[in-house]
Design a protein around this motif. Structure first.
Motif, PDB file in Angstrom:
ATOM      1  N   SER A 270       0.814  -1.207   0.000  1.00 12.38           N
ATOM      2  CA  SER A 270       0.000   0.000   0.000  1.00 12.38           C
ATOM      3  C   SER A 270       0.852   1.263   0.000  1.00 12.38           C
ATOM      4  CB  SER A 270      -0.937   0.008   1.215  1.00 12.38           C
ATOM      5  OG  SER A 270      -1.892  -1.025   1.116  1.00 12.38           O
ATOM      6  N   THR A 271       1.952   1.256   0.722  1.00 12.41           N
ATOM      7  CA  THR A 271       2.786   2.460   0.797  1.00 12.41           C
ATOM      8  C   THR A 271       3.453   2.759  -0.536  1.00 12.41           C
ATOM      9  OG1 THR A 271       4.665   1.125   1.552  1.00 12.41           O
ATOM     10  CG2 THR A 271       3.235   2.089   3.248  1.00 12.41           C
ATOM     11  N   ASP A 272       3.614   1.751  -1.380  1.00 14.65           N
ATOM     12  CA  ASP A 272       4.297   1.948  -2.661  1.00 14.65           C
ATOM     13  C   ASP A 272       3.316   2.004  -3.822  1.00 14.65           C
ATOM     14  OD1 ASP A 272       6.676   1.956  -4.442  1.00 14.65           O
ATOM     15  OD2 ASP A 272       5.808   0.043  -5.066  1.00 14.65           O
ATOM     16  N   LEU A 273       2.435   1.023  -3.890  1.00 14.97           N
ATOM     17  CA  LEU A 273       1.571   0.866  -5.060  1.00 14.97           C
ATOM     18  C   LEU A 273       0.283   1.652  -4.971  1.00 14.97           C
ATOM     19  CD1 LEU A 273       0.801  -0.579  -7.739  1.00 14.97           C
ATOM     20  CD2 LEU A 273      -0.189  -2.383  -6.322  1.00 14.97           C
ATOM     21  N   LEU A 274      -0.342   1.697  -3.786  1.00 19.85           N
ATOM     22  CA  LEU A 274      -1.703   2.201  -3.698  1.00 19.85           C
ATOM     23  C   LEU A 274      -1.863   3.623  -4.225  1.00 19.85           C
ATOM     24  CD1 LEU A 274      -4.560   1.485  -2.927  1.00 19.85           C
ATOM     25  CD2 LEU A 274      -4.080   2.254  -0.589  1.00 19.85           C
ATOM     26  N   PRO A 275      -1.009   4.580  -3.850  1.00 23.90           N
ATOM     27  CA  PRO A 275      -1.201   5.933  -4.411  1.00 23.90           C
ATOM     28  C   PRO A 275      -1.139   5.954  -5.936  1.00 23.90           C
ATOM     29  CG  PRO A 275       0.318   5.983  -2.556  1.00 23.90           C
ATOM     30  CD  PRO A 275       0.102   4.544  -2.885  1.00 23.90           C
TER      31      PRO A 275
END
Length: 322
Positions: A270-275
């Motif tokens: 989430s910290t890498d892909l989600l945004p």
């Protein structure tokens, strides 16, 4: 000659036969968690399709060699085999870390299966992926190594994501798969088409995380590669059994995995892909609303075409043992 086969269906075509190699075949496995064996748990860690294939490359009585890389220790296969694959590996990791070690090992066969993790990162760059993967294939085939490649399902479908989230990932995975197809033809690799819808739909082949094969799936991959290598005259042992040794995980075990390891995986991603994925989903919906969604596909196709055009001319392929 390139050989294609669908997982779950007999391999088609009559491949060219490579000259037989006396003695055990040296096999190096490069890639990410799929090749490291995630989803095929045995006592002490993961096993996976590469280890199962290695057992079937050498007749009984061969000396065992312990695998290396990110996978936890597991029963040693019979073939001279090294597993350099690590969970989470990107294409650049295979190029910079795994390939030099594999070249030092001096394999007759090398599987290079990677790319899904690249589609799950913000900095997805098909040109950089193409350069790295081409360098890996060129370095291995220059010494006469026979390559094994595979194209894979897109993670959006596997995870059951909503269409606005799934479509961007599907577009990325399609680009990676088309790149792998091009490099397979360029370097005469043995190719496994594992993106077939029947493979994706058969849940008995998959582990609870929905991204990695379970034991049955790993065994099927190993058996299909073995069949194609046998057609080239490059196997000495019997095919790996396709029936699992252990029962599939229960629903309770699957839910437990999702609540523990699965949650940790989602937090890390989430910290890498989600945004980035949310931005891609927003762009996807805007294009659909305007009726211009086809532009996104064309843009991805042009990017892949430019990436392939920019690759250097291939070197002449060496024959095994040269």
């Amino acid at each position: 000659m390139t050989v294609y086969a669908n997982v779950g269906a007999p391999p088609g075509g009559a491949p060219a036969v490579e000259p037989s190699v006396p003695g055990p075949l040296r096999y190096a496995a490069l890639g990410d968690s799929l090749t490291a064996g995630v989803g095929d748990r045995v006592e002490g860690g993961w096993r996976g399709w590469a280890a199962l294939l290695a057992e079937a490359l050498t007749p009984d009585g061969a000396t065992a060699h312990a695998p290396m890389g990110g996978a936890a220790p597991h029963p040693e296969p019979l073939a001279p085999f090294r597993n350099f694959a690590t969970s989470g590996a990107l294409t650049r990791d295979v190029r910079t870390e795994q390939t030099p070690a594999a070249l030092a090992f001096g394999p007759d066969l090398a599987s290079v299966v990677v790319g899904v993790n690249d589609t799950l990162r913000r900095a997805f760059d098909i040109a950089a992926i193409a350069r790295a993967l081409d360098e890996v294939c060129a370095a291995l085939t220059a010494r006469g190594t026979v390559l094994l490649t595979a194209c894979l399902p897109d993670p959006g479908v596997m995870l059951g994501l909503p269409a606005p989230l799934a479509r961007p990932l599907a577009r990325r995975q399609r680009a990676v798969n088309n790149l792998v197809h091009a490099l397979t033809a360029r370097y005469g690799a043995v190719h496994l088409h594992a993106a077939d819808p029947a493979w994706v739909a058969d849940r008995s082949l998959w582990s609870p995380d929905r991204l990695h094969p379970g034991e049955r799936g790993h065994r099927m991959i190993a058996a299909r590669f073995h069949a194609m290598l046998t057609a080239r005259g490059l196997t000495l042992g019997p095919p790996p059994p396709q029936e699992p040794e252990r029962p599939p995980p229960t629903r309770t075990e699957a839910l437990l995995w999702l609540a523990t390891a699965g949650t940790g995986w989602m937090v890390r991603r989430s910290t890498d892909l989600l945004p980035e994925l949310l931005w891609l989903a927003g762009a996807e919906m805007r294009h659909w609303a305007r009726g211009t969604a086809a532009r996104l596909d064309l843009r991805a196709e042009h990017a892949l075409s430019r990436a392939l055009t920019a690759l250097p001319p291939p070197h002449p392929l060496a024959r095994m043992g040269e």
